[in-house]
Design an enzyme around this catalytic site. Structure first.
Site, PDB file in Angstrom:
ATOM      1  N   ASP A 149      16.847  10.682  -8.227  1.00 50.07           N
ATOM      2  CA  ASP A 149      18.291  10.897  -8.098  1.00 50.07           C
ATOM      3  C   ASP A 149      18.806  10.717  -6.669  1.00 50.07           C
ATOM      4  OD1 ASP A 149      18.521  11.399 -10.799  1.00 50.07           O
ATOM      5  OD2 ASP A 149      18.335  13.574 -10.587  1.00 50.07           O
ATOM      6  N   HIS A 160       0.819  -1.214   0.000  1.00 47.92           N
ATOM      7  CA  HIS A 160       0.000   0.000   0.000  1.00 47.92           C
ATOM      8  C   HIS A 160       0.851   1.262   0.000  1.00 47.92           C
ATOM      9  CE1 HIS A 160      -3.329   2.567   1.888  1.00 47.92           C
ATOM     10  NE2 HIS A 160      -3.855   2.083   0.786  1.00 47.92           N
ATOM     11  N   LYS A 218       3.305   4.457  -1.080  1.00 49.82           N
ATOM     12  CA  LYS A 218       3.407   5.458  -2.137  1.00 49.82           C
ATOM     13  C   LYS A 218       4.751   6.158  -1.973  1.00 49.82           C
ATOM     14  CE  LYS A 218      -1.260   5.165  -1.391  1.00 49.82           C
ATOM     15  NZ  LYS A 218      -1.861   4.326  -0.346  1.00 49.82           N
ATOM     16  N   LYS A 227      -4.043  10.608   5.527  1.00 51.96           N
ATOM     17  CA  LYS A 227      -3.825   9.762   6.714  1.00 51.96           C
ATOM     18  C   LYS A 227      -2.770  10.450   7.581  1.00 51.96           C
ATOM     19  CE  LYS A 227      -4.602   7.057   2.890  1.00 51.96           C
ATOM     20  NZ  LYS A 227      -5.063   5.749   3.034  1.00 51.96           N
ATOM     21  N   ASP A 271      -0.157  17.507  19.850  1.00 53.89           N
ATOM     22  CA  ASP A 271       0.239  18.679  20.650  1.00 53.89           C
ATOM     23  C   ASP A 271       0.969  19.761  19.850  1.00 53.89           C
ATOM     24  OD1 ASP A 271      -0.814  17.450  22.873  1.00 53.89           O
ATOM     25  OD2 ASP A 271       1.096  16.632  23.555  1.00 53.89           O
ATOM     26  N   HIS A 312      -9.003  11.386   2.130  1.00 52.40           N
ATOM     27  CA  HIS A 312      -8.086  10.266   1.977  1.00 52.40           C
ATOM     28  C   HIS A 312      -6.741  10.499   2.674  1.00 52.40           C
ATOM     29  CE1 HIS A 312      -5.943   7.132  -0.643  1.00 52.40           C
ATOM     30  NE2 HIS A 312      -6.919   6.492  -0.060  1.00 52.40           N
TER      31      HIS A 312
END
Length: 477
Positions: A228, A221, A223, A397, A402, A395
């Protein structure tokens, strides 16, 4: 002579054998909350339950993959020693206000806090893809992409064309996509990329006769983009338009662009996954250029997944909730808490910490949506604030603690992301980045409606039943 009576008796005996054997198997599981749903299924439907368990019930990996992962961790530690004397690599207690989370993350993932990073946050899919395409266009040595979803749409074609152009310039381009999340890509963009000299590979291919995992629904899952070895991206953004091919909903994602020492760790996570799928270990020095201090943000990269001995991200989230002093804000499209996470949220609220949970009003997975809503009444009773975002799928996450540090990445706050999927997350030990994320979350809040306990208690009876059924099955979702 066989009779129908004898066959039926043999069938009944075999069902009871399955029940008894599976009870023994299930009681050996480490996570007791996943035992009860399986017991119910096996009790009432022994044969279907057995086949389902064989397909998706066991998230342990083959020993060869676990051993290979341990070898790679050892190699990564040796690789990191080459940078150990640089200013960007310092013990977390010297640079982080609350080093408990940082030490925990390093203990289980072996990746320490990196100093001197520059971070830019994007909350527009269009802007994220445009900037990624620009960086690919400026690449000189290599481009590495790892994404759960890579779609054949406008955004996907933009990225594919940039990769093809880079490959034609002599830049080494590698693309790794999840076999389920991007299942149809090989016929379209995948073929186009291969034709133009880009190395294209599926992660965790599903094949019932020759599968690489004991459980076929374990997914990659993550991404990640690395250009470079100096520029990195991660977050919730896939290579897709903001509607993800569905014109009735808009996805609201966030993407972080990094420069600095933390990119080394994103690179290593990509190369580890590339090795698992291709058996080719890429460790040339050019892939790990000397890190330079280019900003003032402390970042820790936290990979997680079934290759590790514990639920890394879940442990960190729970620890952070127990140490929070003022306010916690969680954004997630899928919310199915396990018991430790659920208790930590309640404990924080009982100590007087303001706990905010931002979720979509309408999710894109019905049963996951129903399972999450089953917890709302209990949370509201503990004075936890729940906001439903009504402009599409939220979407992003993230979890802000604090105004001091922030968890950010690909992992949802649900059992699947904590235990089953391969995920990648960052911890920003920076009040500046946390404030910036807070500004974006404030926009989410403006376009959300706060739920009240009375509203949840007055929901129709049939919804209560559906939600409780979904909650019972939540460890399997």
């Amino acid at each position: 002579m066989l009779t129908w009576s004898l066959l039926y008796s043999a069938f009944e005996i075999s069902e009871w054998i399955i029940r008894v054997v599976m009870i023994v198997v299930l009681m050996r599981r480490r996570q007791i909350n996943t035992v009860y749903p399986w017991m119910i299924i096996i009790l009432f439907l022994p044969y279907p339950g057995l086949f389902l368990y064989l397909a998706i019930g066991n998230h342990r990996l083959p020993r060869r993959r676990i051993d290979r992962h341990a070898q790679l961790l050892d190699k990564s530690r040796r690789l990191i020693t080459r940078f150990q004397n640089q200013a960007a690599f310092a013990p977390p207690e010297l640079v982080v206000k609350d080093s408990g989370v940082a030490k925990l993350a390093e203990a289980v993932s072996h990746l320490p806090v990196r100093l001197g990073n520059a971070v830019e946050l994007f909350h527009s899919s269009h802007d994220s893809i445009e900037r990624l395409v620009e960086d690919i266009g400026n690449a000189t040595h290599h481009v590495h992409l790892l994404f759960y979803i890579f779609m054949d749409d406008e955004s996907g074609r933009q990225v594919a064309e940039a990769l093809a152009g880079a490959a034609e310039r002599g830049v080494k381009c590698r693309v790794l996509v999840d076999a389920v999340g991007s299942s149809k890509l090989h016929k379209t963009i995948g073929a186009y990329l291969i034709e133009h000299g880009v190395e294209f590979q599926y992660a965790l291919p599903v094949h019932l006769l020759r599968r690489k995992l004991d459980r076929i629904d374990l997914r990659n899952h993550r991404k990640i983009a690395v250009i470079d070895g100096k520029i990195g991206y991660t977050g919730s953004q896939n290579i897709a338009n903001e509607d993800y091919g569905r014109h009735d909903q808009v996805w609201h994602d966030m993407f972080a662009r990094l420069e600095g020492p933390a990119v080394i760790d994103l690179q290593w996570v990509f190369l580890t996954d590339w090795f698992f799928e291709t058996k080719t270990l890429l460790d040339a020095p050019e892939l790990f250029p000397d890190p330079k201090i280019v900003g003032n943000t402390h970042v820790q990269v936290v990979p997680s997944g079934p290759s590790y001995n514990s639920e890394i991200y879940q442990r960190m989230v729970v620890t952070a909730l127990y140490t929070a002093q003022k306010e916690v804000t969680i954004t997630t499209p899928y919310f199915i808490p396990d018991e430790p996470f659920f208790q930590a949220m309640q404990a924080a609220a009982l100590r007087g910490v303001t706990v905010n949970l931002l979720v979509p009003k309408r999710g894109d997975h019905f049963w996951v949506d129903m399972a999450g809503k089953a917890y709302y009444e209990y949370l509201l009773e503990q004075n936890i604030h729940i906001y439903e975002f009504h402009l599409g799928i939220l979407h992003t996450k993230s979890m802000m603690i604090d105004d001091a540090y922030t968890f950010f990445g690909s992992s949802n706050f649900d059992i699947r992301s904590f235990s089953l999927n391969y995920e990648i997350n960052l911890v920003f030990y920076s009040d500046r980045v946390t404030r910036r994320l807070g500004e974006i979350c404030q926009w989410y809040l403006v376009n959300s409606t706060e739920l009240t306990l009375k509203q949840v208690q007055e929901r129709p009876f049939y919804k209560r039943i559906i939600q409780q059924i979904a909650k019972l099955l939540s460890p399997l979702l």
